[in-house]
Design an enzyme around this catalytic site. Structure first.
Site, PDB file in Angstrom:
ATOM      1  NE  ARG A  46      -2.351  -1.505   3.246  1.00  0.00           N
ATOM      2  CZ  ARG A  46      -2.897  -1.717   4.432  1.00  0.00           C
ATOM      3  NH1 ARG A  46      -4.141  -1.392   4.655  1.00  0.00           N
ATOM      4  NH2 ARG A  46      -2.194  -2.244   5.399  1.00  0.00           N
ATOM      5  CE  LYS A 147       2.930 -21.217   9.558  1.00  0.00           C
ATOM      6  NZ  LYS A 147       3.924 -20.287  10.121  1.00  0.00           N
ATOM      7  CG  ASP A 176       5.368 -26.448   5.808  1.00  0.00           C
ATOM      8  OD1 ASP A 176       6.549 -26.299   6.198  1.00  0.00           O
ATOM      9  OD2 ASP A 176       4.459 -26.836   6.556  1.00  0.00           O
ATOM     10  CG  HIS A 177       9.953 -22.063   6.019  1.00  0.00           C
ATOM     11  ND1 HIS A 177       8.950 -21.785   6.902  1.00  0.00           N
ATOM     12  CD2 HIS A 177      11.092 -22.106   6.753  1.00  0.00           C
ATOM     13  CE1 HIS A 177       9.463 -21.659   8.116  1.00  0.00           C
ATOM     14  NE2 HIS A 177      10.760 -21.854   8.058  1.00  0.00           N
ATOM     15  CE  LYS A 181      13.433 -25.037   8.388  1.00  0.00           C
ATOM     16  NZ  LYS A 181      14.267 -23.834   8.464  1.00  0.00           N
ATOM     17  CD  GLU A 215      11.077 -20.460  16.273  1.00  0.00           C
ATOM     18  OE1 GLU A 215      11.569 -19.656  15.462  1.00  0.00           O
ATOM     19  OE2 GLU A 215       9.881 -20.480  16.562  1.00  0.00           O
ATOM     20  CG  ASP A 234       3.714 -19.750  14.173  1.00  0.00           C
ATOM     21  OD1 ASP A 234       3.465 -19.166  13.104  1.00  0.00           O
ATOM     22  OD2 ASP A 234       4.821 -19.710  14.732  1.00  0.00           O
ATOM     23  CG  HIS A 239       6.655 -25.316   9.915  1.00  0.00           C
ATOM     24  ND1 HIS A 239       6.441 -25.018   8.591  1.00  0.00           N
ATOM     25  CD2 HIS A 239       6.754 -24.114  10.544  1.00  0.00           C
ATOM     26  CE1 HIS A 239       6.423 -23.696   8.432  1.00  0.00           C
ATOM     27  NE2 HIS A 239       6.605 -23.131   9.606  1.00  0.00           N
ATOM     28  CE  LYS A 339       7.544 -17.954  17.806  1.00  0.00           C
ATOM     29  NZ  LYS A 339       8.372 -18.123  16.600  1.00  0.00           N
ATOM     30  CE  LYS A 344      16.981 -21.230  14.048  1.00  0.00           C
ATOM     31  NZ  LYS A 344      15.526 -21.360  13.943  1.00  0.00           N
TER      32      LYS A 344
HETATM   33  C1  BG6 Z   1       7.435 -19.769  10.820  1.00  0.00           C
HETATM   34  C2  BG6 Z   1       6.708 -19.377  12.052  1.00  0.00           C
HETATM   35  O1  BG6 Z   1       6.586 -20.485   9.962  1.00  0.00           O
HETATM   36  O2  BG6 Z   1       8.543 -20.581  11.151  1.00  0.00           O
HETATM   37  C3  BG6 Z   1       7.625 -18.649  13.014  1.00  0.00           C
HETATM   38  O3  BG6 Z   1       5.609 -18.542  11.729  1.00  0.00           O
HETATM   39  C4  BG6 Z   1       8.881 -19.437  13.278  1.00  0.00           C
HETATM   40  O4  BG6 Z   1       6.967 -18.355  14.227  1.00  0.00           O
HETATM   41  C5  BG6 Z   1       9.499 -19.931  11.966  1.00  0.00           C
HETATM   42  O5  BG6 Z   1       9.786 -18.631  13.958  1.00  0.00           O
HETATM   43  C6  BG6 Z   1      10.623 -20.899  12.241  1.00  0.00           C
HETATM   44  O6  BG6 Z   1      11.303 -21.180  11.059  1.00  0.00           O
HETATM   45  P1  BG6 Z   1      12.803 -21.669  11.075  1.00  0.00           P
HETATM   46  O7  BG6 Z   1      13.103 -21.890   9.630  1.00  0.00           O
HETATM   47  O8  BG6 Z   1      13.612 -20.579  11.703  1.00  0.00           O
HETATM   48  O9  BG6 Z   1      12.831 -22.927  11.890  1.00  0.00           O
END
Ligand code: BG6
Length: 487
Positions: A46, A147, A176-177, A181, A215, A234, A239, A339, A344
């Site tokens: 925007r 997502k 879905d990232h 990986k 994390e 989330d 994931h 979290k 991590k």
């Molecule tokens: C995202 C979540 O999909 O994945 C976040 O919305 C999270 O809350 C993140 O921090 C974690 O991704 P990665 O790749 O750092 O494990």
């Protein structure tokens, strides 16, 4: 080799995801010669920005998120030249669509168009409708949905229906990232190229499985989104369930996208429902309090949300999933994510059964296979070996067979978005989620949310920098099992 040339049109083009993940990922692919020199990346949002102003922001984002050694000045400036900006409210029919159309029309309609929706999912339907009304959905158009798709089955269906009115299912790429990986994809290679594992991949040999995505970060600046979502929606709904599918699925008949997705879907369908009244037995949920992470004092979730706010949103979930099938009968799959945890670390732990009998003075430890998703991608198998210390009897000691991929192959491990963004251009949906998978996942998650909303399982506080609340430990202790860090 470069992919066919394309226009990538990003809605939410000034947002955090675009700056932190999408632009850096496209930059790396460009640098490595996979993005053609005449491709265009058209950001929309925007804010009334000029192209130059947007390019300056993008350049700054690259500097923030990419190590200086990978930023070669000439490459950066050629990449920045691919960027365009259109000030547009995608959800409004009356917005500046003509500007976008003019820009797109400069290239033939046969060019691949990717509409990437990095906006609130509530807008997906309207954006797609506007794209379609404006005549911008060509035969070569695809849409990418970030997502979370909805907040429960009903809202997910509504989103999928409204997007589905304008794009056929095979042009909808639900990202879905985690599937991008490397080590997650490696699960397929590891399992189906190595009989040594696959022969043992059943309840005959496996005691239990753990999937963790921990994390150390808190909710950061995303409180407004996160507080409505919580960890189950989330991380677990998408994931972790996707990783579970890859660990648990039967061998697909080929690497064709639908063969793989059919097998994943079977796993989701076989998940034993957790009834709302059973959530106290099968789940643990927590929220972080003040604590110490990596030697620093950090505030609680409520403090992170802002002064005077109260919230019952969970920032940690552990749960026990069961898969009703011949392969997995009696093998619990423990999933957890949170979290502000101690480290991590995302990993899968396959805990094998112990030897039925021992001839040694000390009991051999059961074998454990650890598939490390991040950081330090790798695979590790623990084995019992002879303790080399000279004693009068043969005693055992645990040691690891360890592959660290980055060292083994001596390459930079790409970020998950790099692969996924170009897979959309290639039209390869193997690492994207089909509609029926989203639905099956929500169908399993919904009753847990219902149970929690009736307060059937207490929200337990846990200090930041720990492995979560006591309830998570108890969840495994009931069956005599341990989380990895307690082994
Ligand atoms: C995202 C979540 O999909 O994945 C976040 O919305 C999270 O809350 C993140 O921090 C974690 O991704 P990665 O790749 O750092 O494990």
């Amino acid at each position: 080799p470069p992919v066919d040339t394309f226009d990538y049109i990003v809605f939410g083009g000034t947002g955090d995801l675009t700056m932190r993940k999408l632009l850096p990922a496209l930059y790396y692919r460009f640098r490595d010669g996979q993005v053609p020199a005449d491709a265009r990346i058209i950001a929309t949002a925007r804010s009334p920005l000029s192209r130059e102003e947007y390019q300056a922001r993008a350049q700054q984002a690259l500097q923030e998120h990419i190590p200086a050694a990978s930023l070669e000045a000439d490459t950066v400036s050629r990449f920045i030249n691919l960027l365009y900006y259109v000030s547009l409210n995608g959800a409004e029919a009356q917005s500046h669509w003509a500007d976008l159309r003019t820009l797109l029309d400069r290239e033939p309609a046969t060019r691949i168009r990717v509409y990437y929706l990095a906006t609130s999912p509530a807008l997906y339907g309207q954006i797609c409708e506007n794209l379609s009304k404006q005549g911008l959905v060509t035969k070569q158009s695809r849409v990418v949905l970030e997502k979370p798709i909805g907040t429960d089955l009903e809202s997910a269906n509504a989103i999928n229906d409204s997007v589905g009115r304008h794009f056929p299912e095979n042009h909808i790429f639900r990202i879905d990232h985690y599937l991008g990986k490397e080590t997650v994809q490696n699960l397929i290679a590891l399992r189906f190229a190595n009989p040594v594992f696959e022969r043992l991949w059943t309840s005959d040999a496996i005691d239990y499985v753990q999937i963790t995505a921990a994390e150390t970060v808190g909710v950061e600046g995303r409180g407004a989104y996160y507080d409505k979502s919580g960890c189950l929606r989330d991380m677990i709904q998408n994931h972790l369930l996707q990783v579970l599918c890859l660990v648990a699925m039967d061998p697909p008949v080929s690497l064709d996208a639908d063969s793989v997705r059919n097998e994943k879907l079977k796993v989701l369908h076989a998940l034993k429902p957790i009834k709302p009244s059973e959530v106290a037995i099968y789940t643990s949920r927590g929220q972080y309090m003040r604590g110490h992470v990596n030697g620093q004092t950090v505030g609680s979730y409520l403090e992170d949300l802002g002064e005077g706010v109260t919230s019952e949103t969970e920032t940690f979930v552990a749960l026990k999933a069961e898969i009703l099938s011949w392969r997995w009968g009696n093998v619990p799959f423990y999933l957890r994510s949170g979290k502000r945890m101690a480290e991590k670390c995302s990993e899968v732990v396959i805990q094998f059964k112990s030897a039925p009998w021992t001839i040694f003075s000390n009991r051999p430890a059961a074998n454990r296979l650890i598939i490390r998703i991040q950081p330090d991608e790798g695979v590790m198998l623990s084995v019992s070996t002879k303790d080399p210390t000279p004693t009068d009897s043969l005693t055992l000691r645990e040691a690891d067979i360890n592959i660290e991929f980055e060292k083994a192959f001596n390459i930079r491990y790409p970020d998950s978005y790099e692969r996924l963004l170009l897979d959309v251009v290639r039209g390869d949906p193997i690492l994207f989620i089909r509609r029926d998978e989203v639905e099956a996942a929500w169908k399993w998650i919904d009753p847990i949310l219902q149970g929690w909303s009736k307060n059937e399982a207490p929200l337990e506080p846990y200090p930041a920098g720990t492995w979560g609340p006591e309830g998570a430990r108890n969840l495994l202790a009931q069956s005599g099992h341990l989380w990895h860090e307690d082994m």
